[in-house]
Design a protein around this motif. Sequence first.
Motif, short mmCIF file in Angstrom:
data_model
loop_
_atom_site.label_atom_id
_atom_site.label_comp_id
_atom_site.label_asym_id
_atom_site.label_seq_id
_atom_site.Cartn_x
_atom_site.Cartn_y
_atom_site.Cartn_z
N CYS A 7 1.05 -1.03 -0.04
CA CYS A 7 0.06 0.11 0.05
C CYS A 7 1.07 1.17 -0.05
CB CYS A 7 -0.84 -0.17 1.36
SG CYS A 7 -1.93 1.31 1.43
N ASP A 8 0.84 1.89 -1.08
CA ASP A 8 1.57 3.19 -1.29
C ASP A 8 0.83 4.28 -1.01
OD1 ASP A 8 4.06 1.72 -1.69
OD2 ASP A 8 4.08 2.06 -3.93
N VAL A 9 1.34 5.19 -0.26
CA VAL A 9 0.55 6.69 -0.16
C VAL A 9 1.59 7.69 -0.61
CG1 VAL A 9 -0.40 8.39 1.43
CG2 VAL A 9 -0.59 5.78 1.79
N TRP A 10 1.29 8.22 -1.93
CA TRP A 10 1.87 9.02 -2.54
C TRP A 10 1.54 10.72 -2.37
CZ3 TRP A 10 6.17 7.24 -5.13
CH2 TRP A 10 6.26 5.92 -5.58
N ARG A 11 2.26 11.56 -2.26
CA ARG A 11 1.86 12.86 -2.04
C ARG A 11 2.70 13.83 -3.36
NH1 ARG A 11 3.90 17.59 0.05
NH2 ARG A 11 5.65 16.47 0.85
N PHE A 12 1.78 14.52 -3.75
CA PHE A 12 2.15 15.24 -4.92
C PHE A 12 2.42 16.64 -4.65
CE2 PHE A 12 0.73 11.48 -6.64
CZ PHE A 12 1.43 11.22 -8.01
N ARG A 13 3.16 17.38 -5.48
CA ARG A 13 3.38 18.81 -5.22
C ARG A 13 4.03 19.45 -6.61
NH1 ARG A 13 7.56 19.52 -1.47
NH2 ARG A 13 9.08 19.50 -2.81
N GLY A 14 3.07 20.29 -7.19
CA GLY A 14 3.54 21.05 -8.30
C GLY A 14 3.53 19.92 -9.52
N ASN A 15 2.62 18.84 -9.58
CA ASN A 15 2.48 17.69 -10.38
C ASN A 15 3.80 16.87 -10.44
OD1 ASN A 15 0.07 18.44 -11.50
ND2 ASN A 15 0.57 19.49 -13.26
N LYS A 16 4.29 16.74 -9.27
CA LYS A 16 5.59 15.94 -9.11
C LYS A 16 5.57 15.19 -7.80
CE LYS A 16 8.92 17.84 -12.11
NZ LYS A 16 9.69 17.11 -13.00
N ILE A 17 6.04 13.88 -7.83
CA ILE A 17 5.79 13.24 -6.40
C ILE A 17 6.54 13.64 -5.46
CG2 ILE A 17 6.44 11.10 -5.59
CD1 ILE A 17 5.68 9.78 -8.32
N ALA A 18 6.54 14.22 -4.29
CA ALA A 18 6.94 14.72 -3.26
C ALA A 18 7.33 13.82 -2.10
CB ALA A 18 6.29 15.98 -2.66
N GLU A 19 6.47 12.95 -2.02
CA GLU A 19 6.56 11.98 -0.95
C GLU A 19 5.82 10.72 -1.29
OE1 GLU A 19 5.36 12.17 3.94
OE2 GLU A 19 4.69 13.47 2.62
N LEU A 20 6.51 9.65 -0.47
CA LEU A 20 5.94 8.05 -0.44
C LEU A 20 6.08 7.88 0.78
CD1 LEU A 20 5.03 5.42 -1.58
CD2 LEU A 20 7.60 5.18 -2.14
N GLN A 21 5.04 7.20 1.24
CA GLN A 21 5.10 6.23 2.51
C GLN A 21 4.47 4.86 1.85
OE1 GLN A 21 2.07 8.24 5.14
NE2 GLN A 21 3.86 7.58 6.56
N ALA A 22 5.46 3.99 1.98
CA ALA A 22 5.29 2.58 1.43
C ALA A 22 5.02 1.60 2.65
CB ALA A 22 6.35 2.28 0.44
N PHE A 23 3.93 0.91 2.54
CA PHE A 23 3.94 -0.18 3.64
C PHE A 23 4.02 -1.67 2.78
CE2 PHE A 23 1.70 3.37 5.06
CZ PHE A 23 1.80 3.49 6.32
N VAL A 24 5.05 -2.24 2.83
CA VAL A 24 5.38 -3.47 1.94
C VAL A 24 5.21 -4.76 2.86
CG1 VAL A 24 6.87 -4.40 0.35
CG2 VAL A 24 6.36 -2.04 0.36
N VAL A 25 4.56 -5.79 2.47
CA VAL A 25 4.48 -6.93 3.37
C VAL A 25 4.95 -8.25 2.42
CG1 VAL A 25 3.10 -8.30 4.69
CG2 VAL A 25 3.07 -6.08 4.72
N GLU A 26 5.71 -9.14 2.98
CA GLU A 26 5.90 -10.46 2.27
C GLU A 26 4.69 -11.40 2.82
OE1 GLU A 26 9.21 -13.82 1.12
OE2 GLU A 26 9.65 -12.13 2.46
N PRO A 27 4.08 -11.63 1.96
CA PRO A 27 2.64 -12.62 2.46
C PRO A 27 3.40 -14.11 3.11
CG PRO A 27 1.98 -11.74 0.57
CD PRO A 27 3.48 -11.42 0.69
N GLY A 28 2.93 -14.26 4.28
CA GLY A 28 3.27 -15.64 4.80
C GLY A 28 2.50 -16.67 4.14
N PRO A 29 2.89 -18.14 4.37
CA PRO A 29 2.21 -19.12 3.82
C PRO A 29 0.59 -19.19 4.09
CG PRO A 29 4.14 -19.81 5.39
CD PRO A 29 4.04 -18.46 5.47
#
Length: 126
Positions: free
Chosen positions: A95-117
């Motif tokens: 789940c990535d939360v991207w923030r834009f400023r002036g039509n450019k990517i200013a920030e990313l908060q990335a929640f990354v999970v390797e799913p278990g079995p």
Amino acid sequence: MSETYKKILETANAAVAQGDYEGLLRCCTEDTQWTFVGNRTLQGKEAVRQWMAATYQEPPKFDVQRMIAEHDRVVALGEITLMNEEGQATRYAYCDVWRFRGNKIAELQAFVVEPGPECAALIPAG
């Protein structure tokens, strides 16, 4: 504006999927900040460039399942598949939360999970 931000993110993701990491960086502000929650924070384009060079043995494969945009943010939900040095693929849910400023990517908060079995049966085969 929200639809514009979605298109910018789609363009950036397409560049990464083709191995065009500079294409992604052209979509970012100079002072872009990427936070991989629970792992690390990258400050600026050069830090992102170095991280991509060290992380991506080959371009990742994205499966964006949903994008939600409002105001200056776009949330992307999906899966990413990365190859390691031995050529083995690993799928991650993100789940990535991207923030834009002036039509450019200013920030990313990335929640990354390797799913278990126990979760593997819940993820559709890609």
